[in-house]
Scaffold this motif. Structure first.
Motif, PDB file in Angstrom:
ATOM      1  N   MET A   1     -24.309   0.500 -11.847  1.00 48.04           N
ATOM      2  CA  MET A   1     -23.855  -0.721 -11.672  1.00 48.04           C
ATOM      3  C   MET A   1     -23.308  -1.112 -10.111  1.00 48.04           C
ATOM      4  SD  MET A   1     -18.841   1.091 -11.912  1.00 48.04           S
ATOM      5  CE  MET A   1     -18.926  -0.230 -11.249  1.00 48.04           C
ATOM      6  N   ASP A   2     -22.512  -2.125  -9.968  1.00 48.19           N
ATOM      7  CA  ASP A   2     -22.171  -2.597  -8.579  1.00 48.19           C
ATOM      8  C   ASP A   2     -21.296  -2.550  -8.224  1.00 48.19           C
ATOM      9  OD1 ASP A   2     -24.513  -4.330  -8.691  1.00 48.19           O
ATOM     10  OD2 ASP A   2     -23.414  -5.940  -9.237  1.00 48.19           O
ATOM     11  N   ILE A   3     -21.086  -1.383  -6.454  1.00 52.27           N
ATOM     12  CA  ILE A   3     -19.313  -1.184  -5.847  1.00 52.27           C
ATOM     13  C   ILE A   3     -18.623  -2.715  -6.434  1.00 52.27           C
ATOM     14  CG2 ILE A   3     -18.155   0.399  -4.032  1.00 52.27           C
ATOM     15  CD1 ILE A   3     -20.312   1.908  -6.474  1.00 52.27           C
ATOM     16  N   ALA A   4     -19.758  -3.362  -5.416  1.00 52.75           N
ATOM     17  CA  ALA A   4     -18.858  -4.715  -5.032  1.00 52.75           C
ATOM     18  C   ALA A   4     -18.282  -5.241  -6.092  1.00 52.75           C
ATOM     19  CB  ALA A   4     -19.582  -5.567  -4.288  1.00 52.75           C
ATOM     20  N   GLY A   5     -16.651  -5.634  -6.816  1.00 51.30           N
ATOM     21  CA  GLY A   5     -16.208  -5.756  -7.116  1.00 51.30           C
ATOM     22  C   GLY A   5     -16.211  -4.953  -8.784  1.00 51.30           C
ATOM     23  N   SER A   6     -15.533  -3.467  -8.152  1.00 48.07           N
ATOM     24  CA  SER A   6     -15.040  -2.825  -9.180  1.00 48.07           C
ATOM     25  C   SER A   6     -13.394  -2.451  -8.669  1.00 48.07           C
ATOM     26  CB  SER A   6     -16.167  -1.625  -9.227  1.00 48.07           C
ATOM     27  OG  SER A   6     -15.907  -0.128  -7.731  1.00 48.07           O
ATOM     28  N   ILE A   7     -13.345  -1.819  -9.652  1.00 47.33           N
ATOM     29  CA  ILE A   7     -12.178  -1.483  -9.992  1.00 47.33           C
ATOM     30  C   ILE A   7     -11.703   0.446  -9.862  1.00 47.33           C
ATOM     31  CG2 ILE A   7      -9.576  -1.269 -10.705  1.00 47.33           C
ATOM     32  CD1 ILE A   7     -10.216  -4.292 -11.593  1.00 47.33           C
ATOM     33  N   ALA A   8     -11.884   1.202  -9.206  1.00 47.58           N
ATOM     34  CA  ALA A   8     -12.134   2.475  -9.056  1.00 47.58           C
ATOM     35  C   ALA A   8     -10.434   2.904  -9.303  1.00 47.58           C
ATOM     36  CB  ALA A   8     -12.866   2.824  -8.113  1.00 47.58           C
ATOM     37  N   LEU A   9     -10.936   4.668  -9.680  1.00 47.97           N
ATOM     38  CA  LEU A   9      -9.639   4.940  -9.723  1.00 47.97           C
ATOM     39  C   LEU A   9      -9.890   6.306  -9.362  1.00 47.97           C
ATOM     40  CD1 LEU A   9      -6.628   6.138 -11.941  1.00 47.97           C
ATOM     41  CD2 LEU A   9      -8.152   7.822 -11.308  1.00 47.97           C
ATOM     42  N   VAL A  10      -9.864   6.988  -7.868  1.00 45.39           N
ATOM     43  CA  VAL A  10     -10.334   8.288  -7.163  1.00 45.39           C
ATOM     44  C   VAL A  10      -9.504  10.235  -7.285  1.00 45.39           C
ATOM     45  CG1 VAL A  10     -11.184   9.717  -4.963  1.00 45.39           C
ATOM     46  CG2 VAL A  10     -11.160   7.139  -6.082  1.00 45.39           C
ATOM     47  N   THR A  11      -9.922  10.816  -7.626  1.00 45.19           N
ATOM     48  CA  THR A  11      -8.645  11.927  -8.320  1.00 45.19           C
ATOM     49  C   THR A  11      -8.739  13.048  -6.946  1.00 45.19           C
ATOM     50  OG1 THR A  11     -10.384  13.575  -8.820  1.00 45.19           O
ATOM     51  CG2 THR A  11      -9.118  11.680 -10.450  1.00 45.19           C
ATOM     52  N   GLY A  12      -7.610  13.476  -6.274  1.00 44.84           N
ATOM     53  CA  GLY A  12      -8.033  13.914  -5.248  1.00 44.84           C
ATOM     54  C   GLY A  12      -8.117  13.585  -3.809  1.00 44.84           C
ATOM     55  N   ALA A  13      -7.638  12.078  -3.502  1.00 43.00           N
ATOM     56  CA  ALA A  13      -8.074  11.404  -2.488  1.00 43.00           C
ATOM     57  C   ALA A  13      -6.956  11.089  -1.284  1.00 43.00           C
ATOM     58  CB  ALA A  13      -7.850   9.940  -3.084  1.00 43.00           C
ATOM     59  N   ASN A  14      -5.717  12.493  -1.456  1.00 41.92           N
ATOM     60  CA  ASN A  14      -5.093  12.616  -0.160  1.00 41.92           C
ATOM     61  C   ASN A  14      -6.066  13.216   0.661  1.00 41.92           C
ATOM     62  OD1 ASN A  14      -5.518  15.182  -1.681  1.00 41.92           O
ATOM     63  ND2 ASN A  14      -3.996  16.193  -0.277  1.00 41.92           N
ATOM     64  N   ALA A  22     -12.469   6.721  -0.987  1.00 38.26           N
ATOM     65  CA  ALA A  22     -11.297   5.950  -1.514  1.00 38.26           C
ATOM     66  C   ALA A  22     -11.495   4.802  -0.482  1.00 38.26           C
ATOM     67  CB  ALA A  22     -10.134   5.677  -1.880  1.00 38.26           C
ATOM     68  N   ALA A  23     -11.957   5.239   0.808  1.00 40.11           N
ATOM     69  CA  ALA A  23     -12.629   4.605   2.046  1.00 40.11           C
ATOM     70  C   ALA A  23     -13.588   3.821   1.742  1.00 40.11           C
ATOM     71  CB  ALA A  23     -12.614   4.793   3.501  1.00 40.11           C
ATOM     72  N   GLN A  24     -15.214   4.263   1.756  1.00 43.56           N
ATOM     73  CA  GLN A  24     -15.944   4.402   1.570  1.00 43.56           C
ATOM     74  C   GLN A  24     -15.522   2.608   0.285  1.00 43.56           C
ATOM     75  OE1 GLN A  24     -19.413   6.099   1.880  1.00 43.56           O
ATOM     76  NE2 GLN A  24     -18.005   7.485   3.047  1.00 43.56           N
ATOM     77  N   LEU A  25     -15.240   2.838  -1.098  1.00 41.14           N
ATOM     78  CA  LEU A  25     -15.834   1.870  -2.116  1.00 41.14           C
ATOM     79  C   LEU A  25     -14.809   0.168  -1.447  1.00 41.14           C
ATOM     80  CD1 LEU A  25     -14.016   4.630  -4.502  1.00 41.14           C
ATOM     81  CD2 LEU A  25     -15.847   3.078  -5.094  1.00 41.14           C
ATOM     82  N   LEU A  26     -13.186   1.050  -0.254  1.00 39.84           N
ATOM     83  CA  LEU A  26     -12.963  -0.122   0.142  1.00 39.84           C
ATOM     84  C   LEU A  26     -13.967  -0.952   0.932  1.00 39.84           C
ATOM     85  CD1 LEU A  26      -9.434   1.356   0.651  1.00 39.84           C
ATOM     86  CD2 LEU A  26      -9.739  -0.964  -1.293  1.00 39.84           C
ATOM     87  N   GLU A  27     -14.333  -0.256   1.807  1.00 42.75           N
ATOM     88  CA  GLU A  27     -15.772  -1.253   2.367  1.00 42.75           C
ATOM     89  C   GLU A  27     -16.706  -1.612   1.749  1.00 42.75           C
ATOM     90  OE1 GLU A  27     -16.905   2.638   4.956  1.00 42.75           O
ATOM     91  OE2 GLU A  27     -14.819   2.638   5.706  1.00 42.75           O
ATOM     92  N   ALA A  30     -15.147  -3.031  -3.119  1.00 42.37           N
ATOM     93  CA  ALA A  30     -14.245  -2.566  -4.386  1.00 42.37           C
ATOM     94  C   ALA A  30     -12.946  -3.318  -4.585  1.00 42.37           C
ATOM     95  CB  ALA A  30     -13.928  -0.876  -4.572  1.00 42.37           C
ATOM     96  N   LYS A  31     -12.778  -4.076  -5.909  1.00 43.04           N
ATOM     97  CA  LYS A  31     -11.877  -5.013  -6.101  1.00 43.04           C
ATOM     98  C   LYS A  31     -10.423  -4.466  -5.798  1.00 43.04           C
ATOM     99  CE  LYS A  31     -10.067  -7.941  -9.282  1.00 43.04           C
ATOM    100  NZ  LYS A  31     -10.345  -9.006 -10.471  1.00 43.04           N
ATOM    101  N   LYS A  32     -10.020  -3.295  -6.217  1.00 44.24           N
ATOM    102  CA  LYS A  32      -8.804  -2.364  -6.062  1.00 44.24           C
ATOM    103  C   LYS A  32      -9.874  -0.935  -5.951  1.00 44.24           C
ATOM    104  CE  LYS A  32      -5.641  -3.366  -9.005  1.00 44.24           C
ATOM    105  NZ  LYS A  32      -4.853  -3.656 -10.552  1.00 44.24           N
ATOM    106  N   VAL A  33      -8.659   0.236  -5.571  1.00 40.95           N
ATOM    107  CA  VAL A  33      -8.794   1.347  -5.298  1.00 40.95           C
ATOM    108  C   VAL A  33      -7.769   1.852  -5.555  1.00 40.95           C
ATOM    109  CG1 VAL A  33      -9.520   3.446  -4.155  1.00 40.95           C
ATOM    110  CG2 VAL A  33     -10.846   1.375  -3.908  1.00 40.95           C
ATOM    111  N   TYR A  34      -7.761   2.945  -6.884  1.00 39.71           N
ATOM    112  CA  TYR A  34      -6.638   3.858  -6.932  1.00 39.71           C
ATOM    113  C   TYR A  34      -6.582   5.308  -6.305  1.00 39.71           C
ATOM    114  CZ  TYR A  34      -5.110   0.165 -11.027  1.00 39.71           C
ATOM    115  OH  TYR A  34      -4.690  -0.900 -11.760  1.00 39.71           O
ATOM    116  N   ALA A  35      -6.096   5.224  -5.154  1.00 39.35           N
ATOM    117  CA  ALA A  35      -6.226   6.645  -4.442  1.00 39.35           C
ATOM    118  C   ALA A  35      -5.137   7.692  -5.280  1.00 39.35           C
ATOM    119  CB  ALA A  35      -5.969   6.769  -3.242  1.00 39.35           C
TER     120      ALA A  35
END
Length: 236
Positions: A1-14, A22-27, A30-35
């Motif tokens: 799958m393509d990371i660009a345009g994805s909507i991700a959820l990351v557990t333990g993102a603190n 979470a940071a690299q997904l945004l970079e 990724a369209k949206k990142v749930y941290a």
């Protein structure tokens, strides 16, 4: 799958590997990142959408799934290390390891599998460990829990194949994070771990070995285990 345009959820993102995910997904677009984190006030990541999530609490997992119905990439990263052995260690510590790494990951997969299916399949990354494949005195509860999570990863990959969901297991040795602060050996940069994991998902990999130590341990499984353990633990 393509990371660009994805909507991700990351557990333990603190912190640690989760924050890097979470940071690299945004970079990477990724369209949206749930941290997510048990204490969401500790998540400091501009651009991310912060959610409270305790993966050991089924009600918390259900609430997160209800709030994030658009997820296409699930990163199961949250973990603990209690430093507990199996024979003499505290049973509550052993249960915490299993509740987090095995049952917590399973709660997340079960909750988000229908969401991923509705979005066309998507992908799951389970952050595993070289300790999925060997034991170490002082961390045997962790090793047992990670071995169970590795088996879980392989199992849900088969079960979710029909809905088009890729399931990637990401293995690493020691990373330079708070979780491994007391470890004196070589440590990999967590940013490298995350890059390897995301690259693996983009190429459709079932398994990613993020460092030489993980590759060495995986290769040793084909050999007589006495060789590995007598080298690693001469008294064994």
């Amino acid at each position: 799958m393509d990371i660009a345009g994805s909507i991700a959820l990351v557990t333990g993102a603190n912190r640690g590997i989760g924050r890097h995910f979470a940071a690299q997904l945004l970079e990477r677009g990724a369209k949206k990142v749930y941290a997510t984190a048990r204490r969401p006030e500790l998540v400091d990541l501009p651009g991310a959408q912060v959610l409270r999530l305790d993966i050991t609490d089924p009600a918390s997992v259900r609430a997160a799934a209800e709030a994030a119905q658009d997820v296409t990439l699930l990163v199961n990263n949250a973990g603990i290390a209690t430093g507990t052995n199996l024979v003499t260690g505290d049973l509550d510590g052993i249960r915490r390891e299993m509740d987090t790494h095995f049952y917590g990951t399973l709660h997340m997969v079960r909750a988000f599998a229908p969401i991923l299916a509705a979005g066309g399949g998507g992908a799951i990354i389970n952050v595993l460990s070289a300790l999925s494949w060997f034991s170490h005195d002082g961390a045997n509860a962790y090793a047992a829990a990670k071995a169970a999570e590795w088996s879980l990863t392989n199992g849900v990959r088969l079960e979710l194949a029909g809905q088009g969901t890729l399931v990637t297991g990401l293995h690493l040795g020691a990373a330079d994070t708070d979780l491994m602060a007391d470890y004196d050996g070589d440590k990999i940069d967590p940013a490298e771990v995350v890059r390897a994991g995301l690259d693996g998902v983009e190429r459709g990999a079932f398994e990613v070995l993020a460092d030489e130590w993980s590759a060495h341990i995986k290769a040793s499984l084909a050999d007589d285990p006495s060789r590995f353990y007598t080298q690693a633990h001469p008294a064994a």
